[in-house]
Design a protein around this motif. Sequence first.
Motif, PDB file in Angstrom:
ATOM      1  N   ALA A 159       3.690 -44.409  41.644  1.00 17.98           N
ATOM      2  CA  ALA A 159       3.003 -43.384  41.942  1.00 17.98           C
ATOM      3  C   ALA A 159       2.915 -44.600  42.840  1.00 17.98           C
ATOM      4  O   ALA A 159       2.227 -46.213  42.835  1.00 17.98           O
ATOM      5  CB  ALA A 159       1.599 -43.045  41.443  1.00 17.98           C
ATOM      6  N   SER A 160       2.312 -44.242  44.630  1.00 16.39           N
ATOM      7  CA  SER A 160       1.309 -45.011  45.473  1.00 16.39           C
ATOM      8  C   SER A 160       1.051 -44.174  46.258  1.00 16.39           C
ATOM      9  O   SER A 160       0.902 -43.133  46.479  1.00 16.39           O
ATOM     10  CB  SER A 160       3.403 -45.267  45.834  1.00 16.39           C
ATOM     11  N   GLY A 161      -0.197 -44.860  46.895  1.00 19.71           N
ATOM     12  CA  GLY A 161      -0.427 -43.851  48.259  1.00 19.71           C
ATOM     13  C   GLY A 161      -2.329 -44.226  48.046  1.00 19.71           C
ATOM     14  O   GLY A 161      -2.059 -45.689  48.023  1.00 19.71           O
ATOM     15  N   SER A 162      -2.806 -42.954  48.442  1.00 20.48           N
ATOM     16  CA  SER A 162      -4.109 -43.711  48.490  1.00 20.48           C
ATOM     17  C   SER A 162      -4.756 -43.401  47.040  1.00 20.48           C
ATOM     18  O   SER A 162      -5.235 -42.742  46.683  1.00 20.48           O
ATOM     19  CB  SER A 162      -5.071 -42.377  49.720  1.00 20.48           C
ATOM     20  N   ILE A 163      -4.919 -44.593  45.956  1.00 16.51           N
ATOM     21  CA  ILE A 163      -5.076 -44.787  44.836  1.00 16.51           C
ATOM     22  C   ILE A 163      -6.147 -46.086  44.462  1.00 16.51           C
ATOM     23  O   ILE A 163      -5.610 -47.080  44.961  1.00 16.51           O
ATOM     24  CB  ILE A 163      -3.762 -45.080  44.073  1.00 16.51           C
ATOM     25  N   LEU A 164      -7.456 -45.205  43.875  1.00 17.19           N
ATOM     26  CA  LEU A 164      -8.411 -45.669  43.462  1.00 17.19           C
ATOM     27  C   LEU A 164      -8.399 -46.325  41.584  1.00 17.19           C
ATOM     28  O   LEU A 164      -8.222 -47.559  41.470  1.00 17.19           O
ATOM     29  CB  LEU A 164      -9.629 -45.268  43.666  1.00 17.19           C
ATOM     30  N   GLU A 165      -8.028 -45.215  40.812  1.00 21.54           N
ATOM     31  CA  GLU A 165      -7.880 -45.114  39.460  1.00 21.54           C
ATOM     32  C   GLU A 165      -6.764 -43.765  39.316  1.00 21.54           C
ATOM     33  O   GLU A 165      -6.544 -42.914  39.733  1.00 21.54           O
ATOM     34  CB  GLU A 165      -8.954 -44.699  38.980  1.00 21.54           C
ATOM     35  N   ILE A 166      -6.509 -43.836  37.783  1.00 18.03           N
ATOM     36  CA  ILE A 166      -4.889 -43.025  38.016  1.00 18.03           C
ATOM     37  C   ILE A 166      -6.179 -42.663  36.463  1.00 18.03           C
ATOM     38  O   ILE A 166      -5.809 -43.271  35.586  1.00 18.03           O
ATOM     39  CB  ILE A 166      -4.035 -43.366  38.018  1.00 18.03           C
ATOM     40  N   ASN A 167      -5.964 -41.340  36.845  1.00 14.35           N
ATOM     41  CA  ASN A 167      -7.331 -41.052  35.400  1.00 14.35           C
ATOM     42  C   ASN A 167      -6.188 -40.932  34.603  1.00 14.35           C
ATOM     43  O   ASN A 167      -6.342 -41.144  32.939  1.00 14.35           O
ATOM     44  CB  ASN A 167      -7.429 -39.597  35.601  1.00 14.35           C
ATOM     45  N   ALA A 168      -5.346 -39.912  34.508  1.00 17.13           N
ATOM     46  CA  ALA A 168      -3.720 -39.438  32.850  1.00 17.13           C
ATOM     47  C   ALA A 168      -2.696 -39.835  34.318  1.00 17.13           C
ATOM     48  O   ALA A 168      -2.859 -39.544  35.213  1.00 17.13           O
ATOM     49  CB  ALA A 168      -4.367 -38.726  32.745  1.00 17.13           C
TER      50      ALA A 168
ATOM     51  N   ILE B 274      -0.353 -39.304  28.998  1.00 15.45           N
ATOM     52  CA  ILE B 274      -1.184 -41.131  29.205  1.00 15.45           C
ATOM     53  C   ILE B 274      -1.849 -40.696  29.448  1.00 15.45           C
ATOM     54  O   ILE B 274      -2.273 -41.085  31.046  1.00 15.45           O
ATOM     55  CB  ILE B 274      -0.101 -41.664  28.376  1.00 15.45           C
ATOM     56  N   ILE B 275      -4.010 -41.047  28.884  1.00 18.30           N
ATOM     57  CA  ILE B 275      -5.047 -40.636  29.218  1.00 18.30           C
ATOM     58  C   ILE B 275      -5.569 -42.231  29.779  1.00 18.30           C
ATOM     59  O   ILE B 275      -5.064 -43.315  29.327  1.00 18.30           O
ATOM     60  CB  ILE B 275      -6.015 -40.388  29.005  1.00 18.30           C
ATOM     61  N   ASN B 276      -6.205 -42.691  30.666  1.00 19.20           N
ATOM     62  CA  ASN B 276      -7.120 -44.028  30.421  1.00 19.20           C
ATOM     63  C   ASN B 276      -7.306 -44.637  29.438  1.00 19.20           C
ATOM     64  O   ASN B 276      -7.938 -43.334  28.538  1.00 19.20           O
ATOM     65  CB  ASN B 276      -7.969 -44.233  31.836  1.00 19.20           C
ATOM     66  N   GLY B 277      -7.171 -45.682  29.150  1.00 20.60           N
ATOM     67  CA  GLY B 277      -7.611 -45.768  27.343  1.00 20.60           C
ATOM     68  C   GLY B 277      -6.556 -46.036  26.366  1.00 20.60           C
ATOM     69  O   GLY B 277      -6.157 -46.713  25.265  1.00 20.60           O
ATOM     70  N   GLY B 278      -5.479 -45.497  27.205  1.00 18.42           N
ATOM     71  CA  GLY B 278      -3.962 -45.009  26.206  1.00 18.42           C
ATOM     72  C   GLY B 278      -3.758 -44.331  25.156  1.00 18.42           C
ATOM     73  O   GLY B 278      -2.878 -44.140  25.139  1.00 18.42           O
ATOM     74  N   ASN B 279      -4.193 -43.296  24.622  1.00 20.54           N
ATOM     75  CA  ASN B 279      -4.522 -42.172  24.226  1.00 20.54           C
ATOM     76  C   ASN B 279      -3.401 -41.195  24.899  1.00 20.54           C
ATOM     77  O   ASN B 279      -3.255 -41.319  25.966  1.00 20.54           O
ATOM     78  CB  ASN B 279      -5.946 -41.573  23.922  1.00 20.54           C
ATOM     79  N   THR B 280      -3.247 -41.094  23.880  1.00 18.53           N
ATOM     80  CA  THR B 280      -1.247 -39.894  23.807  1.00 18.53           C
ATOM     81  C   THR B 280      -1.403 -38.461  23.621  1.00 18.53           C
ATOM     82  O   THR B 280      -2.618 -38.570  22.171  1.00 18.53           O
ATOM     83  CB  THR B 280      -0.585 -40.437  24.397  1.00 18.53           C
ATOM     84  N   ASN B 281      -0.699 -37.795  23.844  1.00 20.93           N
ATOM     85  CA  ASN B 281      -0.343 -36.536  23.160  1.00 20.93           C
ATOM     86  C   ASN B 281       0.974 -36.035  23.825  1.00 20.93           C
ATOM     87  O   ASN B 281       0.946 -36.351  24.297  1.00 20.93           O
ATOM     88  CB  ASN B 281      -1.668 -35.494  23.795  1.00 20.93           C
ATOM     89  N   TYR B 282       1.776 -35.698  22.802  1.00 19.35           N
ATOM     90  CA  TYR B 282       2.973 -35.120  22.793  1.00 19.35           C
ATOM     91  C   TYR B 282       2.839 -33.611  22.453  1.00 19.35           C
ATOM     92  O   TYR B 282       2.219 -33.011  21.418  1.00 19.35           O
ATOM     93  CB  TYR B 282       3.386 -35.816  21.549  1.00 19.35           C
ATOM     94  N   ALA B 283       3.856 -32.674  23.005  1.00 19.20           N
ATOM     95  CA  ALA B 283       4.352 -31.575  22.496  1.00 19.20           C
ATOM     96  C   ALA B 283       5.102 -31.443  21.627  1.00 19.20           C
ATOM     97  O   ALA B 283       5.956 -32.087  20.549  1.00 19.20           O
ATOM     98  CB  ALA B 283       5.096 -30.462  23.504  1.00 19.20           C
ATOM     99  N   ASP B 284       4.458 -30.261  20.207  1.00 17.64           N
ATOM    100  CA  ASP B 284       4.828 -29.929  19.259  1.00 17.64           C
ATOM    101  C   ASP B 284       6.782 -30.944  18.825  1.00 17.64           C
ATOM    102  O   ASP B 284       7.397 -31.031  18.338  1.00 17.64           O
ATOM    103  CB  ASP B 284       4.377 -29.341  18.326  1.00 17.64           C
ATOM    104  N   SER B 285       7.130 -30.236  20.402  1.00 16.93           N
ATOM    105  CA  SER B 285       8.727 -29.629  19.745  1.00 16.93           C
ATOM    106  C   SER B 285       9.433 -31.758  20.196  1.00 16.93           C
ATOM    107  O   SER B 285      10.513 -31.812  19.861  1.00 16.93           O
ATOM    108  CB  SER B 285       9.037 -28.603  21.093  1.00 16.93           C
ATOM    109  N   VAL B 286       8.642 -32.381  21.135  1.00 15.31           N
ATOM    110  CA  VAL B 286       8.962 -33.864  21.075  1.00 15.31           C
ATOM    111  C   VAL B 286       8.395 -35.049  20.423  1.00 15.31           C
ATOM    112  O   VAL B 286       8.717 -36.242  20.693  1.00 15.31           O
ATOM    113  CB  VAL B 286       8.997 -34.131  22.762  1.00 15.31           C
ATOM    114  N   LYS B 287       7.459 -34.489  19.965  1.00 19.35           N
ATOM    115  CA  LYS B 287       6.932 -35.232  18.427  1.00 19.35           C
ATOM    116  C   LYS B 287       8.025 -36.033  17.689  1.00 19.35           C
ATOM    117  O   LYS B 287       8.678 -35.424  16.895  1.00 19.35           O
ATOM    118  CB  LYS B 287       5.656 -35.127  17.785  1.00 19.35           C
TER     119      LYS B 287
END
Length: 120
Positions: A24-33, A51-64
């Motif tokens: 990502a590039s451009g007008s970025i103050l912070e990327i939330n997710a 993946i969200i700030n803090g590093g928590n992740t979540n996946y579709a069941d089909s790719v876990k």
Amino acid sequence: QVQLVESGGGLVQPGGSLRLSCTASGSILEINAMAWYRQPPGKQRELVAIIINGGNTNYADSVKGRFTISRDNAKNTVYLQMNSLSPEDAAVYYCNANVRSSIFHSADFWGQGTQVTVAS
């Protein structure tokens, strides 16, 4: 404005691996997710991993257990490591980012998509 540029798609044999990147590039103050979606031919776009700030992740069941999403905050880059690929994983993969451009404003942005083809 924010731009997302993806790379890493291509043709891979069943059982193979690919690594997607999105910066990502451009007008970025912070990327939330940051997230990866995919859209197989003739089907709806679906969430693959987030993946969200803090590093928590979540996946579709089909790719876990097969896909791993990670993020380099210093580079504003998200990765998707895809292992044990099957033909069912073939799709256009899109990067998504929820970006805060000011204290009062956040918005979602999309990349242009990268094709992943799984065939022998």
